[in-house]
Design an enzyme around this catalytic site. Structure first.
Site, mmCIF file in Angstrom:
data_model
loop_
_atom_site.group_PDB
_atom_site.id
_atom_site.type_symbol
_atom_site.label_atom_id
_atom_site.label_comp_id
_atom_site.label_asym_id
_atom_site.label_seq_id
_atom_site.Cartn_x
_atom_site.Cartn_y
_atom_site.Cartn_z
ATOM 1 N N ASP A 154 2.323 14.116 14.087
ATOM 2 C CA ASP A 154 2.768 13.813 12.719
ATOM 3 C C ASP A 154 1.630 14.000 11.709
ATOM 4 O O ASP A 154 1.401 13.148 10.860
ATOM 5 C CB ASP A 154 3.308 12.375 12.672
ATOM 6 N N VAL A 190 6.984 -0.241 5.975
ATOM 7 C CA VAL A 190 6.247 -0.561 4.750
ATOM 8 C C VAL A 190 4.854 -1.027 5.147
ATOM 9 O O VAL A 190 4.698 -1.820 6.083
ATOM 10 C CB VAL A 190 6.974 -1.670 3.949
ATOM 11 N N VAL A 191 3.837 -0.524 4.444
ATOM 12 C CA VAL A 191 2.457 -0.904 4.739
ATOM 13 C C VAL A 191 1.937 -1.811 3.629
ATOM 14 O O VAL A 191 2.028 -1.473 2.446
ATOM 15 C CB VAL A 191 1.540 0.332 4.870
ATOM 16 N N LEU A 206 0.818 -1.217 0.000
ATOM 17 C CA LEU A 206 0.000 0.000 0.000
ATOM 18 C C LEU A 206 0.848 1.261 0.000
ATOM 19 O O LEU A 206 0.411 2.306 -0.468
ATOM 20 C CB LEU A 206 -0.928 0.010 1.223
ATOM 21 N N LYS A 224 1.448 -2.594 8.986
ATOM 22 C CA LYS A 224 2.661 -1.790 8.887
ATOM 23 C C LYS A 224 3.809 -2.534 9.541
ATOM 24 O O LYS A 224 3.721 -2.928 10.703
ATOM 25 C CB LYS A 224 2.464 -0.428 9.562
ATOM 26 N N ASN A 232 7.806 6.705 7.102
ATOM 27 C CA ASN A 232 8.010 6.673 8.559
ATOM 28 C C ASN A 232 8.737 5.411 9.009
ATOM 29 O O ASN A 232 8.383 4.802 10.014
ATOM 30 C CB ASN A 232 6.671 6.777 9.300
#
Length: 400
Positions: A194, A85-86, A78, A101, A82
């Protein structure tokens, strides 16, 4: 580390199931949880549809059980950011689609365990404006955070397709972000830390939700070296290392709104030529009340470090960018393109002195928000058309 106190009101939560097999009282406990859930739902100012959706999510979540690495089937990637990896995954035991995530961290077991403990606070963060949390666990050098899958992705991804996001759509986004920030502050005494387009997620039902907020001080500390991109959305006071509060989140929201409005990260500001290319018509100096000639120092030669605009200059170095945020006038929306209400709203978010910057309460009562609350906007329809998604059979006109 981010301080956390017990919420003033009981947090809306349902205890996650533990994979130890059914107990004789599990059915009774589940019913008790549901009654408790309904009481807590009543404490939040939600409409019937929001209540039903939250109740459905939490009821599904209660059946998930303990999360284990072997139970997930990867579907697709996806995004990344940050430090993680999602991926879109299916949780085989429950059949649920989730966003997972993965954060790779070289840390000691004690630190790892502390992060997992701190992330458990997310079980209590249940709101129509906060992405749902299924759980977190550690496996093979990586921390997994499993969340509700939002099929529209993040607003930075939507922006790539839309080029610019219309003001009436951003009105609904602003409402959701403000309500999400207010929920985190009032119910959990935490700030987001954030706020940026990639942390505002949307779906084909018209929902707009915040993700990736700072509940784990230890995770923030452990990932400090990967926060370079995020710093471009930080407030001047935060970049200078002074005390900061939820006012810092408001700056980040204002900066995000300008980016989504003009189609690229707004620092340094676009000149008249670029604005003409963006909006398809000549612009007189582009920015209301802030002609480029009165900038205290010459405009840096670089273009934004990222964006979707037409600026062809070399990329701005990160230290140039951070210096610009601290020492130059804040960005503004172009004149003659947006309503005065929207321009004023953004200006109040982007006042450099946090003591003078608007707070959550002031912004929630601003004319732009009051107008956006009553405006009929088919957010789900716009999103599905923009991303070529199939719209659910029973979409809502707006989910905020």
């Amino acid at each position: 580390m981010l301080a956390r106190r017990k919420p003033v009101l009981p947090a809306l939560t349902i205890n996650p199931a533990i994979a130890e097999g059914p107990s004789p009282t599990s059915e009774g406990a589940s019913e008790a949880n549901l009654v408790d859930l309904q009481k807590k739902l009543a404490e939040l100012e939600l409409d019937e549809q929001q209540k039903k959706r939250l109740e459905a999510f939490l009821t599904q979540k209660a059946k998930v059980g303990e999360l284990k690495d072997d139970d997930f089937e990867r579907i697709s990637e996806l995004g990344a950011g940050n430090g993680g990896v999602v991926t879109k995954v299916q949780h085989r035991p429950s059949g649920l689609i989730m966003a997972r995530k993965l954060i790779h961290l070289e840390i000691k077991p004690a630190i790892r365990n502390q992060i997992i403990r701190e992330l458990q606070v997310l079980h209590e963060c249940n709101s129509p404006y906060i992405v749902g949390f299924y759980g977190a666990f550690y496996s093979d050098g990586e921390i997994s955070i499993c969340m509700e899958h939002m099929d529209g992705g993040s607003l930075d991804q939507v922006l790539k397709e839309a080029k610019r996001i219309p003001e009436e759509i951003l009105g609904k986004v602003s409402i959701a972000v403000l309500r999400g920030l207010a929920y985190l502050r009032e119910k959990h005494q935490i700030m987001h830390r954030d706020v940026k387009p990639s942390n505002i997620l949307v779906n084909s039902r018209g929902e707009i939700k915040l993700c990736d907020f700072g509940v784990s001080g230890q995770l923030i500390d452990s990932m400090a070296n990967s926060f370079v991109g995020t710093r471009s959305y930080m407030s001047p006071e935060r970049l200078q290392g002074t005390h900061y509060s939820v006012q810092s989140d408001i700056w980040s929201m204002g900066l995000s709104l300008v980016e989504l409005s003009i189609g690229r990260y707004p620092i340094p500001p676009p000149d008249a030529k670029e604005l003409e290319a963006i909006f398809g018509r000549p612009m007189v100096d582009g920015i209301e009340g802030e002609p480029h000639s009165i900038s205290p120092r010459p405009r840096p030669p670089g273009r934004p470090i990222s964006g979707h605009g037409t600026d062809s200059r070399p990329a701005m170095a990160i230290f140039e960018l951070l210096d610009y945020i601290v020492n130059e006038p804040p960005p503004k929306l172009p004149n003659g393109v947006f309503t005065q209400d929207f321009q004023e709203f953004v200006n109040k978010c982007l006042i450099k002195n946090p003591a003078e910057r608007a707070d959550l309460k002031m912004l929630m009562s601003h004319t732009f928000i009051k107008r956006s609350e009553v405006e009929e906007v088919d957010f789900a329809g716009w999103l599905c058309k923009t991303l070529r998604l199939n719209q659910p059979s029973t979409p809502t006109r707006t989910a905020v």
